[in-house]
Write an enzyme that holds these catalytic residues in place. Structure first.
Site, PDB file in Angstrom:
ATOM      1  CG  HIS A  41      -2.036   0.992   1.145  1.00  0.00           C
ATOM      2  ND1 HIS A  41      -1.871   2.330   1.429  1.00  0.00           N
ATOM      3  CD2 HIS A  41      -3.342   0.834   0.825  1.00  0.00           C
ATOM      4  CE1 HIS A  41      -3.035   2.949   1.273  1.00  0.00           C
ATOM      5  NE2 HIS A  41      -3.943   2.077   0.914  1.00  0.00           N
ATOM      6  CG  ASP A  53      -7.677  -2.444  -2.642  1.00  0.00           C
ATOM      7  OD1 ASP A  53      -8.822  -1.982  -2.542  1.00  0.00           O
ATOM      8  OD2 ASP A  53      -6.662  -1.737  -2.660  1.00  0.00           O
TER       9      ASP A  53
END
Length: 428
Positions: free
Chosen positions: A306, A363
């Site tokens: 991320h 995600d």
């Protein structure tokens, strides 16, 4: 005594104030830099630039911390509901029992779409992307409720926020129904926020869909965990549009467009596409990971790492537990979900990914949960937008409430042609 930072430019010394947030985040206030020196800063991608001060969300990417209005995301996930979290994010505190009931009532009152607005769906082709429909319909919604265009006080804001948060799920479900040629389902006033959305998505006139409580809870968690995430691409877009004086509907519609991008809201779609690629290719998960690590490989490990977090994304831990519980409870057999489990095990135990701090992010697990719920791939980003709506509204509110707010207008460094004369067409 306030602290300052000294910058030397062209032989001259300039002092700029240091700013410190409540969590000891520190910044150099260079808002007068250009006026005083003629220089601007260049920060491609804004990775080192604070565009605003905000009291909504705090993130410490190195420690894996996420808090809404000071409350750890883990506590909200365990004890809160999405409606309660939406109130917290927008108004800065947990609601009282009366406030929560009033807001829930407003959500129920506003869940219907104007019948003329419902007819707008017929103007979109069947293969229209739901995100295009969502953005267009949020803007169209404002035309039917012009009194909501001007936010005069907190009560007006509450009514407008309830309209958008409530109707966004009705629009989302309707866009899906239109794409598969099924009749649009009306919302049920006796259903909770999440159950109502699932009803409108999967019920048909002759058969009501009654979701398992575990699915309902997983959806609530998904929405809570996506309610806000500081100054990401779509939220920054909402603030940019809001700074022009644009109304809440237009600003949130712009946020939808920014979220649509595959590098932002489309990341969970990429996870499922990666899993499908592995399945169709017939290669093992170990082979796929090996190819990802090869220097000349174009394959990527989607759903890991991320831009903000250099540790576990705290949202991913919560969604992983929810996914494990839901899949076990429903006894779902899906080859892609089995591949995802293998991929997670391999990556979490491979020094290559551990050293690079490429942990599974939100995600990765949100894609798994959406698929297990039966949400189609092209609706994944729409689900993200539903969850993010409270954060967009809260950031719009910060701009709207700030008497010193200015039109946001970044500078640039020009790298084009130097001055030269116009050449008539006959001489070119």
């Amino acid at each position: 005594m306030s602290q300052t930072c000294r910058i030397e430019l062209d032989g001259k010394s300039h002092e700029f104030p240091l700013v410190e947030g409540t969590e000891r985040e520190r910044a150099i206030d260079i808002s007068t830099l250009r006026d005083r020196t003629g220089y601007i800063t260049l920060d491609d991608g804004y990775g080192n630039t604070g565009s605003c001060t905000s009291s909504i969300t705090y993130i410490d990417g190195d420690k894996g911390i996420l808090r809404y209005r000071g409350i750890p995301i883990e506590q909200l996930a365990e004890h809160g509901t999405f409606v309660e979290t939406a109130w917290l994010v927008i108004w800065g505190r947990l609601p009282t029992a009366d406030e929560l009931q009033r807001f829930r009532t407003r959500l129920t009152t506003n869940e219907m779409l104007h019948e003329s607005l419902r007819s707008h769906f017929e103007g979109f082709p069947p293969n229209a992307h739901p995100m295009a429909i969502l953005s267009a319909m949020i803007n169209a919604m404002s035309c039917y409720e012009p009194e909501m265009m001007e936010i005069e006080d907190e009560r007006t804001l509450e009514r407008a926020a309830a309209r958008i948060i409530s109707k966004v799920r009705t629009i989302a479900a309707a866009s899906y129904k239109m794409s598969i040629g099924q009749p649009l389902m009306y919302p049920r006033p006796d259903f909770s926020y999440c159950k109502n959305f699932l009803h409108m998505m999967f019920s048909v006139p002759y058969n009501d869909y009654d979701p398992d409580p575990e699915i309902n809870r997983a959806l609530s968690l998904f929405l809570i965990l996506h309610a806000d995430h500081e100054q990401n691409c779509s939220t920054s877009t909402v603030r940019m549009v809001a700074s022009s004086g644009a109304n809440m509907f237009a600003s949130c519609a712009a946020g939808v467009c920014a979220l649509w991008g595959p590098l932002h809201g489309g990341a969970n779609v990429a996870v499922v596409e990666m899993l499908e690629f592995i399945r169709q290719s017939g290669m093992s998960v170990a082979d796929y990971v090996k190819r990802v690590k090869a220097k000349d490989s174009k394959l990527r490990l989607m759903g890991f790492g991320h831009r903000v977090y250099r540790n576990f994304d705290p949202r991913s831990k919560i969604l992983k537990a929810a996914a494990d519980k839901m899949l076990a409870k429903l006894n779902i057999q899906d080859p892609l979900l089995e591949i995802a489990g293998e991929l997670e095990d391999v990556a979490l135990n491979d020094p290559y990914f551990i050293e690079r701090k490429l942990y599974p992010n939100v995600d990765f697990y949100s894609g798994i949960i959406m698929r297990a719920m039966g949400i189609p791939l092209n609706m994944f980003t729409v689900m993200f937008a539903m969850g993010r709506m409270p954060g967009w509204i809260a950031n719009w509110k910060e701009i709207h409430d700030n008497p010193k707010a200015r039109l946001q207008r970044p500078r640039q460094i020009y790298t084009g042609e130097n001055i030269h004369d116009y050449v008539p067409l006959s001489q070119r």
